[in-house]
Design a protein around this motif. Structure first.
Motif, PDB file in Angstrom:
ATOM      1  N   GLY A 192       7.562  -5.997   8.080  1.00  0.00           N
ATOM      2  CA  GLY A 192       6.884  -7.106   8.954  1.00  0.00           C
ATOM      3  C   GLY A 192       6.457  -8.419   8.415  1.00  0.00           C
ATOM      4  O   GLY A 192       6.169  -8.366   7.027  1.00  0.00           O
ATOM      5  N   ILE A 193       6.398  -9.265   8.930  1.00  0.00           N
ATOM      6  CA  ILE A 193       5.837 -10.743   8.621  1.00  0.00           C
ATOM      7  C   ILE A 193       5.076 -11.393   9.800  1.00  0.00           C
ATOM      8  O   ILE A 193       5.453 -11.809  10.751  1.00  0.00           O
ATOM      9  N   PHE A 249       0.917  -1.342  -0.174  1.00  0.00           N
ATOM     10  CA  PHE A 249       0.017  -0.008  -0.080  1.00  0.00           C
ATOM     11  C   PHE A 249       0.747   1.303   0.020  1.00  0.00           C
ATOM     12  O   PHE A 249       1.360   1.692   1.180  1.00  0.00           O
ATOM     13  N   GLN A 250       0.935   1.662  -1.233  1.00  0.00           N
ATOM     14  CA  GLN A 250       1.654   3.192  -1.540  1.00  0.00           C
ATOM     15  C   GLN A 250       3.154   3.210  -0.699  1.00  0.00           C
ATOM     16  O   GLN A 250       3.485   4.095  -0.342  1.00  0.00           O
ATOM     17  N   VAL A 251       3.709   2.009  -1.053  1.00  0.00           N
ATOM     18  CA  VAL A 251       5.240   2.098  -0.649  1.00  0.00           C
ATOM     19  C   VAL A 251       6.069   1.813  -1.902  1.00  0.00           C
ATOM     20  O   VAL A 251       7.099   2.732  -2.167  1.00  0.00           O
ATOM     21  N   LYS A 252       5.640   1.202  -2.860  1.00  0.00           N
ATOM     22  CA  LYS A 252       6.221   1.001  -4.146  1.00  0.00           C
ATOM     23  C   LYS A 252       5.669   1.867  -5.390  1.00  0.00           C
ATOM     24  O   LYS A 252       4.493   2.004  -5.289  1.00  0.00           O
ATOM     25  N   ASP A 253       6.547   2.437  -6.093  1.00  0.00           N
ATOM     26  CA  ASP A 253       5.902   3.250  -7.111  1.00  0.00           C
ATOM     27  C   ASP A 253       5.533   2.337  -8.472  1.00  0.00           C
ATOM     28  O   ASP A 253       6.315   2.354  -9.669  1.00  0.00           O
ATOM     29  N   ALA A 288       4.366  -7.451   5.332  1.00  0.00           N
ATOM     30  CA  ALA A 288       3.625  -6.316   5.683  1.00  0.00           C
ATOM     31  C   ALA A 288       4.451  -5.088   5.640  1.00  0.00           C
ATOM     32  O   ALA A 288       5.761  -5.249   6.174  1.00  0.00           O
ATOM     33  N   SER A 289       4.432  -3.788   5.356  1.00  0.00           N
ATOM     34  CA  SER A 289       5.038  -2.701   5.437  1.00  0.00           C
ATOM     35  C   SER A 289       5.135  -2.142   7.071  1.00  0.00           C
ATOM     36  O   SER A 289       4.208  -2.747   7.842  1.00  0.00           O
ATOM     37  N   PRO A 290       6.269  -1.789   7.321  1.00  0.00           N
ATOM     38  CA  PRO A 290       6.279  -1.218   8.814  1.00  0.00           C
ATOM     39  C   PRO A 290       5.120  -0.661   9.024  1.00  0.00           C
ATOM     40  O   PRO A 290       4.583  -0.568  10.322  1.00  0.00           O
ATOM     41  N   GLU A 291       4.778   0.343   8.249  1.00  0.00           N
ATOM     42  CA  GLU A 291       3.413   1.243   8.535  1.00  0.00           C
ATOM     43  C   GLU A 291       2.395   0.590   9.069  1.00  0.00           C
ATOM     44  O   GLU A 291       1.376   1.202   9.489  1.00  0.00           O
ATOM     45  N   LEU A 292       2.003  -0.566   8.197  1.00  0.00           N
ATOM     46  CA  LEU A 292       0.718  -1.310   8.148  1.00  0.00           C
ATOM     47  C   LEU A 292       0.828  -2.586   8.773  1.00  0.00           C
ATOM     48  O   LEU A 292      -0.284  -3.219   8.865  1.00  0.00           O
ATOM     49  N   THR A 293       2.051  -3.017   9.625  1.00  0.00           N
ATOM     50  CA  THR A 293       2.114  -4.122  10.180  1.00  0.00           C
ATOM     51  C   THR A 293       1.039  -4.444  11.083  1.00  0.00           C
ATOM     52  O   THR A 293       0.535  -5.497  11.068  1.00  0.00           O
ATOM     53  N   SER A 294       0.835  -3.722  12.067  1.00  0.00           N
ATOM     54  CA  SER A 294      -0.046  -3.726  13.182  1.00  0.00           C
ATOM     55  C   SER A 294      -1.473  -3.968  12.622  1.00  0.00           C
ATOM     56  O   SER A 294      -2.425  -4.752  13.014  1.00  0.00           O
TER      57      SER A 294
END
Length: 332
Positions: free
Chosen positions: A129-130, A39-43, A81-87
């Motif tokens: 995150g995993i 989610f909005q991490v890669k271009d 998951a990205s760090p921002e959305l792992t939780s």
């Protein structure tokens, strides 16, 4: 649904996982190891198809629910998951599965090495995150209960006969072994089995003679049956026993996917939580890294990828010679 690639161990479909998952004839047979968009991490278009995080998380819940019926009763579930959305991703996974760990894959390389310190307003996150979970639903519980009824209870009654023959009461046996006095009662009822160490000490305590050898054989047979039933999990070394992992990123090469996971990390996941011959499902196959490693480790693999370019790259990868296992590196 479009079958894009197939060999003796791997099947790859091209299409959206939401469309393909309901069509797969894999009910109750797979483990889920998959690397969805962040989610909005890669271009890239595939990572920016949602305007808000809430929409992305709703979509995560949709395909996870579709995947659940395909999973075996003893299945492991791994979702990157990205760090921002792992939780937030962990919360979505928890709707359908029991979360066991939120692993942090720490990376030595990355943008955090180049960040301007004066511009920082919060700490950097040099990790990914995993989410690790298990299915653990009614199918597993019923199978375990049936096994208890079939074999644990008769063994428990035999144990009870032995300690009563030797003049012991259940509570005294528990205390003599250093446990709760109620534990031998649970053994007698068949709701649990003694550990190998507890069994050895019980045998010594009761001095069961010939009966001890019979009990040893019965115990080992039942433990094998029980291990075959429950979720596989095998850690071989202490340095791989925590939920903080250190693996290097995949080095650039022609055809590399921007989110490709390293060979060592995938090997660690697959060897630890699946058995040889198991089937791994990857709903976002990309360049086929998970499928390839699963095949090399003696597992089956089913992949889904909607992008024709990455299907082509995955098929090329899967059609080539496999990796040299001497390259398995990266965890400290």
């Amino acid at each position: 649904m479009s079958l894009y690639y197939q060999d003796d161990s791997v099947t790859l479909y091209q299409g959206r996982c939401e469309d393909i998952l309901p069509t797969l004839s894999l009910t109750g047979s797979v483990h889920l190891i998959t690397d969805p968009p962040y989610f909005q991490v890669k271009d890239a278009e595939w990572d920016n198809q949602w305007s808000r995080a809430a929409e992305f998380l709703d979509w995560m819940g949709e395909w996870l629910t579709l995947a659940k019926p395909l999973l075996s009763a003893d299945a492991s579930v791994w979702v990157f998951a990205s760090p921002e959305l792992t939780s937030a991703v962990e919360s979505v996974v928890a709707r359908d599965f029991r979360v066991l760990n939120s692993v942090r894959w720490v990376k030595e390389q990355g943008w955090h090495k180049k960040a301007e310190l004066d511009a920082m307003r919060s700490f950097l996150s040099p990790w990914e995150g995993i989410v690790f979970a298990e299915r653990l639903d009614d199918a597993y519980g019923e199978a375990a209960l049936a096994l208890h009824r079939k074999v644990f209870a008769p063994l428990g009654r035999y144990l009870q006969t032995e300690w009563e023959r030797a003049g012991w009461k259940a509570g005294a046996v528990g205390k003599a072994l250093g446990y709760d006095s109620a534990l031998p009662v649970r053994w007698a009822e068949g709701s649990s089995l003694p550990t190998a160490d507890a069994y050895r000490r019980l045998r010594d305590l009761l001095n069961a003679g010939d009966s001890a050898e019979y009990l040893r054989r019965e115990y080992e047979d039942l433990r094998r049956e029980y291990e075959d039933l429950r979720r596989p999990f095998s850690i071989r070394t202490r340095d791989r026993s925590t939920d903080v992992w250190f693996f290097d990123n995949v080095a650039p090469y022609p055809g590399k996917h921007p989110c490709e996971k390293p060979f060592g990390l995938l090997t660690h996941i697959i060897e630890t939580t699946t058995r040889p011959g198991d089937t791994v499902l990857d709903c976002f196959a990309g360049s086929g890294a998970i499928l390839d490693v699963a095949r090399q480790l003696g597992r089956k693999a089913v992949g889904i990828e909607m992008d024709a370019h990455w299907c082509k790259q995955a098929a090329k990868r899967l059609g080539q010679q496999t990796f040299d296992f001497s390259e398995f590196r990266g965890i400290r």
